[in-house]
Each structure stands twice: as C-alpha cells, then as structure tokens.
Motif scaffolding. Structure first.
Motif, mmCIF file in Angstrom:
data_model
loop_
_atom_site.group_PDB
_atom_site.id
_atom_site.type_symbol
_atom_site.label_atom_id
_atom_site.label_comp_id
_atom_site.label_asym_id
_atom_site.label_seq_id
_atom_site.Cartn_x
_atom_site.Cartn_y
_atom_site.Cartn_z
ATOM 1 N N ALA A 161 5.922 -3.726 -11.525
ATOM 2 C CA ALA A 161 5.329 -3.126 -12.721
ATOM 3 C C ALA A 161 5.209 -1.618 -12.571
ATOM 4 C CB ALA A 161 3.952 -3.751 -12.971
ATOM 5 N N ILE A 162 4.850 -1.172 -11.359
ATOM 6 C CA ILE A 162 4.735 0.267 -11.120
ATOM 7 C C ILE A 162 6.108 0.915 -11.192
ATOM 8 C CG2 ILE A 162 4.106 1.985 -9.373
ATOM 9 C CD1 ILE A 162 2.021 -0.112 -8.365
ATOM 10 N N ARG A 163 7.081 0.225 -10.576
ATOM 11 C CA ARG A 163 8.453 0.753 -10.566
ATOM 12 C C ARG A 163 8.978 0.852 -12.006
ATOM 13 N NH1 ARG A 163 10.339 -3.004 -7.794
ATOM 14 N NH2 ARG A 163 10.100 -2.125 -5.691
ATOM 15 N N ALA A 164 8.651 -0.150 -12.810
ATOM 16 C CA ALA A 164 9.136 -0.148 -14.199
ATOM 17 C C ALA A 164 8.530 1.000 -14.992
ATOM 18 C CB ALA A 164 8.789 -1.484 -14.858
ATOM 19 N N ASP A 167 -2.439 6.274 -14.403
ATOM 20 C CA ASP A 167 -1.675 5.382 -15.274
ATOM 21 C C ASP A 167 -0.913 4.337 -14.458
ATOM 22 O OD1 ASP A 167 -2.573 6.814 -17.426
ATOM 23 O OD2 ASP A 167 -0.804 8.119 -17.512
ATOM 24 N N LEU A 168 -0.315 4.781 -13.366
ATOM 25 C CA LEU A 168 0.477 3.879 -12.542
ATOM 26 C C LEU A 168 -0.382 2.804 -11.887
ATOM 27 C CD1 LEU A 168 2.811 6.528 -10.871
ATOM 28 C CD2 LEU A 168 3.451 4.874 -12.647
ATOM 29 N N VAL A 169 -1.571 3.215 -11.378
ATOM 30 C CA VAL A 169 -2.416 2.244 -10.678
ATOM 31 C C VAL A 169 -2.968 1.200 -11.643
ATOM 32 C CG1 VAL A 169 -4.762 3.235 -10.821
ATOM 33 C CG2 VAL A 169 -4.007 2.144 -8.710
ATOM 34 N N ARG A 170 -3.195 1.584 -12.891
ATOM 35 C CA ARG A 170 -3.666 0.615 -13.876
ATOM 36 C C ARG A 170 -2.603 -0.446 -14.167
ATOM 37 N NH1 ARG A 170 -6.810 4.858 -17.943
ATOM 38 N NH2 ARG A 170 -8.708 5.007 -16.642
ATOM 39 N N ALA A 171 -1.328 -0.037 -14.157
ATOM 40 C CA ALA A 171 -0.249 -1.008 -14.358
ATOM 41 C C ALA A 171 -0.203 -1.992 -13.193
ATOM 42 C CB ALA A 171 1.099 -0.284 -14.497
#
Length: 881
Positions: A876-879, A839-843
């Motif tokens: 974006a990942i941090r968010a 999920d994180l890498v897609r963001a």
C-alpha cells in the motif's frame, strides 16, 4: 453618628433588657429548613418553634441574624450596585414571641425603641396594617398616638404573611420612614409609593392563624410575634443618609476597594466599588462557614458572587488578584460581632485569592473563545443565546461581559435564547436539588424529643449501662414491639452508645432484656434522641422493658484512638503548614481515620513526615486527655478550636491533649463531643497512609493508629525482608541492589535492541539491491518487515536506512509477538516537498487494520492490530509512492 456596630448592640441590648433571650445568629446554611439554600430571614432558625414542633427554654428572643439572598426564590444578586438598598448579604434585627406577648406589646416595644431610645422624629414615621386588622389599627392610634391618616390599610399582597401554603400565618404591620421631599416618592398606598422617599424599616408579623389545605383559617392557640428590621436600612436612617452604601460600614469597605484598585470613590467606577463591597461580605461569611466555590449548589452561587465582584475589579483596571486584599478591612469592621471572620481570616483570603486567579485565566480564555465563536458574524449580527449561555455556564463568562465585548463590533446577543437556556438549567437544578442544611428530620423525631426529652449519654465514662426502652420504630413508624428476625430502632432513656456525629461513626454492640437479645448494628442521633438500629436475635423487645446495653469494646477503642489522632494531626498540620489550616470534615471509623483540611497545594514527603513525627511525639508523652465543660466564648478565648458550621450550645465539651502550654489546657485543644482515649499513649502509633486533593483548596489525609498501624508497618517490613532474601542482600542494601539491577536491565535491554536492529538490517529486505531498496516511480524505496522489535525501536532503524540510501523513502514494519504491528516511515529531506511521511504511514496503518498516525513530513509512525498483513502494508505504501 450611630455606627452599624453601635446600632446592632443597641437593638439586641434593648430587647434583652426587656426580657428577651439574646440568641446568636444561626448559620447561613440553614439546619431546619430543607427548602432554603441560605438563611434569608431572622425567623428561619425559629421555624420549628413557631409551628410547635420544637420547644426551647425561653418564650421570647432577640437576634441579629446574618442573611444571604443570592440564590433560589430570594435572589437580589443582579440588583446589587444598581439600587440604594439591595444586598446579597445583610443583617436582620428581630424580636420574637413564641406564645408570650402579642400585638400590643410588639407595637409598644417597636415604637419606644424608635422614638425614645433612638430618637427618630414621630412625624417622619408612618405605618401600614392589613386591611381587616382593626385591632392593630386601634393599637397604633392608642400606643403611638398616630393619627388615622398615618395608618394605612393595605391588602394581603403587602400586609399578610404566610409561612407556606399551609401552616402559621397572620397580618403584619410595616413601619416606614420619610427621607424627605428632596427625594421623589409617596407614602405606602399612594400612586407614588414605588419612589424612594418613604422606606420600610421594620416589619411586625402577627402570627395568629393556621392556614388549612382547604383554604380556611383557624386561630392559633398561642399567637406569636416575628419581626424583622434591616440593619443597613436603619443605619442609613440613623446616620442621616438615604443610600445604604453611604453608611459607615460600606464607606470603609468601598474606600478599601478604591485603594486596592486605584479608583476614585466618587468616580465613574463607583457602581463597581459598591458591588465589590457588598459581595465581599457574602463571599467572606459563606467561606467562613465552610462553603467553597464550585459548579453546583451553594458553591455555584458563591462562585457567581465572587466572579461578579472580580469582574467589577477588572472593569476598574485591576489586572492582578485584589479582592483578597480587602478581607482584613471587613474583619476590622465586622469581626467583633462575628468572630468567625477573625478565626477564618487567613482561610477566607486564600480561598478568594485562588478563585480570583482562576477567574482571571477564565477571563482571558473566554475572550479568545468569544472571538472564535463570533469570527463569522458581521456588523449588526446577533450571537445565538445558546452560545452565550455556554460561555457563561461552562467558562464562567458573564452575559453582560459578552454583551460589552461585542458592543464595539455592533453585534448583539439573543437575550431570549440565553434566558431560555438559563431557565432550562434552573429547571434541571430544581429537579436535582435535594434540600439544604442538615438532613431534614421528620416529625416523628420532634415528637419523640418533645415527649421523651433527650437521651442521656453515658458513654464518656462507661461502655455498659442499664436503660428502659421508651420507644420502638420500624420503617419510621412507632410500634410497641420488635420480634426475633426483625430490624428496627430502639430508643432508651440513657445509653453508653455514641450516636453518629461530627465525623465519628456510631457505636455497635448488644442490647439484652430478660427474655430477648438484639445486635446493635449502628447508632444515630436525631434532635437529642439516640437511635439504636438493631436486629433482634431472640425473643421480643417491648416498650417499657428494662435492658442492658453493652458497646463493642474493641470497636469503640479503635474509634477512640482514631478520633484522638485526628486532633493531633490537626494541630501538627497547623504547625507545619500554617494557621490557615482548618478542618473541612473528617471520618472516624474503627479501621481508619480521614481528615480533610484547607490547604492549597500537595504536601511534600518531608512535610508529611514532620506531621507524623510531631503527632507521634505527643503520643509518646502519654499525657492525660482531659475534658471539661466551658462556655463557648470562654473556650474560644482559651484557644479551643471550633469547627465552622457546627452548632454549639451554651456549654461545650473541650478536649485537650498533650502537655499543657501557655493556655493551661494542653498542646491540642478543640471543642468536641466525640469519644477519646484516656491518655495519648493509648493511641499507640499514628501512621499516615496517604495525602491528596478532594476539592479546590481542600486536601485529605488518611491514617491508621494502634494495631492497624502496627500491622501495616509489619507488612512493609515483611515485604522488605522477602525482597532482601531474593536479592541476597541485607535489608538496608535492598534499594541500592534494586537500583543496580535496574541499571543492568536497562543496559541489557539496550544491547538486545541493538542486536535486533543489526539482525533486522542484515535480512528481511524487500526485493531489490543489497541494501534492501528498490526504485519506485523514480524514487529509491527501502521497505522491510522485521520481527520482535517494539514500535519505539523502529525509528532508529529508519534513520540508519535513510543514511544508507542517501535519498529516498524508508518504510519499516515491526511485527510484535502478540501479532500486532507498528510502522515507521522516513522521507529524506530532498523529497519532503513531494512526499509526506504522515500520508504514507496512514496508508500503511490502514492496511494493518489501524487508523490515523502522526508525526512530521520527514518522519511518522502508526500501528495496527493485524501484523499478518505486513506485506500488504508495504504494498500500500509502495502504491501511494
């Protein structure tokens, strides 16, 4: 008992004794009728003789013709196994008169054979005639002595034959046999005529009219006879059985099928055994003629026949391929009459075995797909026809198998929808069907062949000759002259130019007259006529002109070498790979050769080298290449190899190469009409360029000979020499030196990656602690952007950083020199339940202008085209965390 083989020989022998030319069965793939998919009657090979377009040296003939009715207009496939007399493959016995005898003699010959030679009881026979054919009615009374109540008049639907909407036509007379009152049914013309008691055994067609386009009919100048008798039907009569599947031939095949499937001959699986026995004949004869299973045309029909037989084998409990094990039984029964079965036995069996293996896999896959497609259907529901057809058409899953599989769940199939989808496919197939057999030749070539006779070919012995122009054509129309700058076709009485045939391209060269010259661009062949396609360079070519013809010597020499090399490669392939190797096509041109052959798997480099070595060993013999004319059977008995599907005359040209062996002819012996070198040494050299697949079970070799092979070898040597110079090594040390350099390069690349990783680990961190981490939502997050690393190198950095932080999430974005970026994210094991790296890498990928990404919950990677937005990706990942 009279066997099938005895009856076949007896029929043909009877008519041969009565002055008929004994003509061999024509191929199942018709060569003179573009409207037919398969030969389905004895008269097909004589169609052009009946219409008068073609002339033959005989006026009466007799044949035992192999026929297939399993596609197109004549399709009995779905009836096989359910009736006593339907077959996909059958033999039609026939006698023919081309303007020789007519009704009286045809009736006399038929009646004498049936009642005198074969001894059928007269009271068991009845005949029909066309309702207006008083002549035939009277002849049956006079010649056979039949009473009027045993001669039935019937209408045009039953007793009037037409070749087409226009053309030859005429009344016919059918002979019926009474199988006895134990079987229900009545004589022809009665209310019970559809029963099985009275069976038609022979049809005599009296061709006496010409059907005009306006509906009128005129008398033919030379009335003719065309008859047809089903060998299987008459065998049942002569052997005292009612069912064709009870004759000796089918009993033997059914017994073999029962033995292979562990079934009982007279058990509940008898219908399946019948299907297998019938379909075995069709598939074997079609494969012997070069038809292979595929998804279109004849190959599609063959595949349907094969898979129907294979499905019935599975219904009998077979879980492994078994149909191929029945081929020897068929060869024992029919190989004497049709030697192509003997010659092709290994190829037929291997082709069937491979297809059966594919089908069994299809069967398992089809059942899985069917289960998925019907998962939402409850009891009493109906599967839509389109889905059922997709299973059939795409996955080879028959409709009846779909119905059987769903019957246990009380689920039906939309038959109408299936039929509609099938009809649509057939309509599309009809639109794309371009005809059958060899390319149909228009009437102009028949007319020229009839008027001028065949062109005499002088090219085996010479490359120059004199001739006389007999005809000129422009755009398919005869003309009297062709002027400078124009293109057309030149026909002469004799020529040294070879016309394209048997895979060998046509010759090129020049034609000169006293005041004209033309370039010969190509040479074709049509019904014995050699057609020189020319472009006139100067003057005018005219009909009746004397001309000089000269073949392009260099081009012809290269073609000869390549053609002879195909023969050597063919024999070498058989020696290395096995006797199953059979030619499936070739191309012989001046610059290369191509040879297609039956083999089921790629050749190894060692096999290719061995084939090349064997062929070149024969080249080095420099043995004479000898040609001789022989009878077809004599040539085959001497071991000459024939190309299946080729049409050979009474005499054939036999080409032998290499030192003589046990057959006294040579190491390689083939029937061939092409041009060849004088001695094997003239080939110079055979160099195999490539080997690969072209179709299921068919491989292709491409090779060069002579100067082309030498040039290729020289080019390779030059490349090696250049490489050796650059590497400062000897030619024999090039590979070793390249391997050493590759090893050095790999070590340098690894060192560079490690250095870049260390550099990246030492700087570029996001705000936070010394290890580049920060707290985000109570989780340690280590995110950084690094320069110059490839996406494949990011995973190692992620793993190192995960070890450093102990618990948390790591995101590293690598920016490449081309501006693109890759992102890798790792989640420590203790946090996998809360966060997914996917999920994180897609963001992150979305922020980089990419999409998707994949991996595991603890490690995932993705990429994007916009590396300039790397910091946005980290945000974006941090968010999301």
């Amino acid at each position: 008992m009279t066997s099938v083989n005895d009856l076949r020989s007896s029929f043909v022998g009877y008519f041969a004794r009565n002055g008929h030319e004994e003509v061999a069965s024509s191929p199942l793939v018709p060569r003179n009728d573009p409207t037919l998919m398969f030969t389905n009657a004895g008269m097909v090979q004589f169609k052009n003789v009946f219409t008068g377009v073609e002339k033959r040296p005989y006026s009466t003939a007799t044949t035992a013709q192999k026929c297939v009715r399993a596609g197109g207009k004549h399709n009995d496939l779905d009836n096989v196994g359910f009736t006593a007399r339907h077959h996909t493959f059958f033999e039609m016995l026939g006698n023919f008169s081309f303007g020789d005898y007519f009704k009286d003699r045809a009736i006399e010959l038929a009646w004498t054979l049936l009642t005198r030679d074969w001894g059928l009881p007269r009271d068991k026979l009845m005949v029909t005639v066309y309702e207006d054919d008083d002549e035939a009615f009277g002849l049956w009374k006079k010649i056979a002595g039949l009473s009027e109540d045993r001669i039935v008049r019937l209408g045009a639907e039953s007793n009037f034959w037409q070749m087409g909407d226009t053309g030859p036509c005429g009344p016919c007379s059918e002979i019926f046999y009474d199988h006895g009152d134990k079987i229900w049914g009545g004589p022809p013309g009665s209310p019970e005529e559809d029963g099985d008691r009275w069976i038609e055994i022979w049809n005599l067609v009296f061709m006496q009219f010409e059907q005009q386009a306006d509906g009128s009919r005129s008398g033919l100048p030379h009335p003719s006879i065309d008859t047809g008798m089903g060998l299987e039907r008459i065998a049942a009569v002569m052997q005292g059985v009612h069912d064709n599947y009870d004759i000796d031939l089918f009993k033997a095949l059914i017994a073999a099928a029962a033995n292979a499937t562990n079934a009982e001959v007279d058990g509940p699986g008898n219908r399946s055994l019948r299907v297998i026995a019938d379909h075995l004949r069709s598939m074997s004869f079609l494969i012997a003629e070069g038809v292979l299973p595929s998804n279109e045309g004849r190959g599609y029909v063959l595949r349907r026949i094969m898979r129907r037989a294979m499905r019935h084998a599975t219904l009998l409990g077979a879980e492994e391929p078994v149909i191929h094990r029945l081929v020897p039984a068929l060869v024992r029964e029919m190989g004497q009459a049709y030697p192509e079965l003997v010659r092709g036995e290994a190829m037929i069996a291997e082709t069937v075995r491979l297809e059966e293996g594919r089908f069994l896999k299809t069967l398992g896959r089809g059942l899985q797909i069917l289960e998925a497609e019907t998962a939402g259907l409850g009891e009493g529901a109906t599967l839509d026809g389109a889905t059922a057809f997709k299973l059939y058409d795409t996955y080879g899953f028959p409709l009846d198998l779909t119905q059987d599989a769903l019957r246990a769940r009380n689920i039906g199939v939309d038959q109408a929808g299936f039929d509609a989808a099938m009809a649509q496919q057939k309509a599309e197939a009809r639109r794309s069907w371009a005809g059958s057999g060899e390319a149909a030749t228009d009437s102009v070539w028949f007319g020229l062949a009839d008027r001028l006779g065949p062109t005499e070919f002088l090219g085996y012995e010479t490359e120059t000759a004199e001739g006389e122009i007999r005809a000129l054509l422009v755009d398919g129309v005869e003309v009297q002259s062709i002027k400078a700058g124009e293109e057309g076709i030149v026909v002469v009485n004799q020529t040294p130019f070879y016309g394209e045939s048997g895979g060998q391209v046509g010759d090129a060269g020049a034609i000169r007259a006293e005041d004209a010259a033309a370039e010969v661009l190509d040479t074709g062949r049509h019904h014995g006529i050699f057609a020189h396609r020319v472009k006139v360079a100067e003057g005018t070519l005219r009909v009746g002109q004397a001309v000089e013809l000269a073949v392009d010597h260099a081009r012809r020499s290269a073609i000869r070498a390549n053609h002879s090399a195909t023969h050597l490669l063919h024999e070498a392939l058989r020696l290395v790979l096995g006797d199953h190797v059979a030619q499936k096509g070739s191309l012989v041109s001046p610059d290369r050769l191509r040879f297609d052959f039956v083999h089921t798997k790629p050749m190894t480099p060692q096999e290719l080298a061995e084939v090349e070595d064997i062929a070149n060993a024969i080249v080095l013999q420099n043995a004479p290449v000898e040609t001789r004319l022989m009878g077809v059977e004599e040539a085959k008995e001497a071991g000459a190899r024939a190309l299946f599907g080729e049409k050979y005359g009474d005499e054939v040209r036999v080409v032998s190469m290499g030192a003589p062996t046990g057959n006294g002819l040579g190491w390689s012996v083939e029937l061939c009409g092409g041009t060849h070198v004088r001695r094997t040494g003239d080939i110079g050299l055979v160099s195999v360029v490539s080997e690969g697949a072209v179709a299921a079970g068919v491989r292709r070799i491409e090779a060069l000979t002579g100067n082309a092979a030498r040039h290729r070898g020289n080019a390779g040597t030059a490349i090696v020499a250049s490489a050796a110079s650059l590497l400062r090594a000897g030619p024999h040390d090039v590979l070793e030196r390249i391997e050493a350099l590759q090893d050095q390069l790999k070590k340098a690349e690894r060192a560079l990656v490690e250095a870049r990783q260390k550099l990246a680990m030492g700087g570029g961190a996001a705000a936070g602690s010394g290890d580049g981490s920060e707290a985000v939502n109570g989780v340690t997050f280590a995110g950084r952007v690094v320069e110059g690393l490839q996406p494949r190198d990011l995973r190692g950095l992620v793993d190192q950083t995960k070890k450093q932080i102990g618990s948390g999430i790591v995101a590293i974005i690598g920016r490449a020199d081309d501006g693109k970026a890759g992102v890798a994210i790792g989640v420590t094991e203790d946090l996998v339940g809360r966060y997914s790296a996917v999920d994180l890498v897609r963001a992150g990928a979305a922020a980089l202008g990419g999409q998707g990404g994949g991996g595991r919950p603890d490690m995932a990677q993705a990429g994007g085209p916009d590396g300039a937005r790397a910091e946005e990706a980290l945000a974006a990942i941090r968010a999301l965390i």
